[in-house]
Design a protein around this motif. Structure first.
Motif: not given
Length: 121
Positions: A2-6, A94-109, A32-37
């Motif tokens: 997963v990559q997040l690019v601001e 910083y951008c943050k996303a709480v998402l389901y990663d199909v590679v690790v098979r789980g939710w994470s930030g 799920n949730t996306m946000g800025w910190y």
């Protein structure tokens, strides 16, 4: 992976505006949730704004009424429109996303690399 690019940071005078954008890509099934910190020098990272997949937004008191968060769920992007900027808004955002990663098979930030916002007096 997963990559997040601001993008969109920069230098602006007090009272000015900037728009930050963040795009998430990679092994994403759902977000799920996306946000800025933000993190100013010598300070802890703090929440600026978040938005759920249903469109519910939340803002810190310090930016309420000046910043607006928006999201395109189809494109996995989130933006932050920042108006009436103040010198105290200077920080790395910083951008943050709480998402389901199909590679690790789980939710994470996941975090982006950060983008500098500098507001001059």
């Amino acid at each position: 992976q997963v990559q997040l690019v601001e993008s969109g940071g920069g230098l602006v005078q007090a009272g000015g505006s900037l728009r930050l954008s963040c795009a998430a890509s990679g092994s994403i099934f759902s977000i799920n949730t996306m946000g800025w910190y933000r993190q100013a020098p010598g300070k802890q990272r703090e929440l600026v704004a978040t938005i759920t997949d249903g469109g519910t937004s939340n803002y810190s008191n310090s930016v309420k009424g000046r910043f607006t968060i928006s999201r395109d769920t189809a494109k996995n992007t989130v933006s932050l429109q920042m108006n009436s900027l103040k010198p105290e808004d200077t920080a790395v955002y910083y951008c943050k996303a709480v998402l389901y990663d199909v590679v690790v098979r789980g939710w994470s930030g996941y975090w982006g690399q950060g983008t500098q916002v500098t507001v001059s007096p």
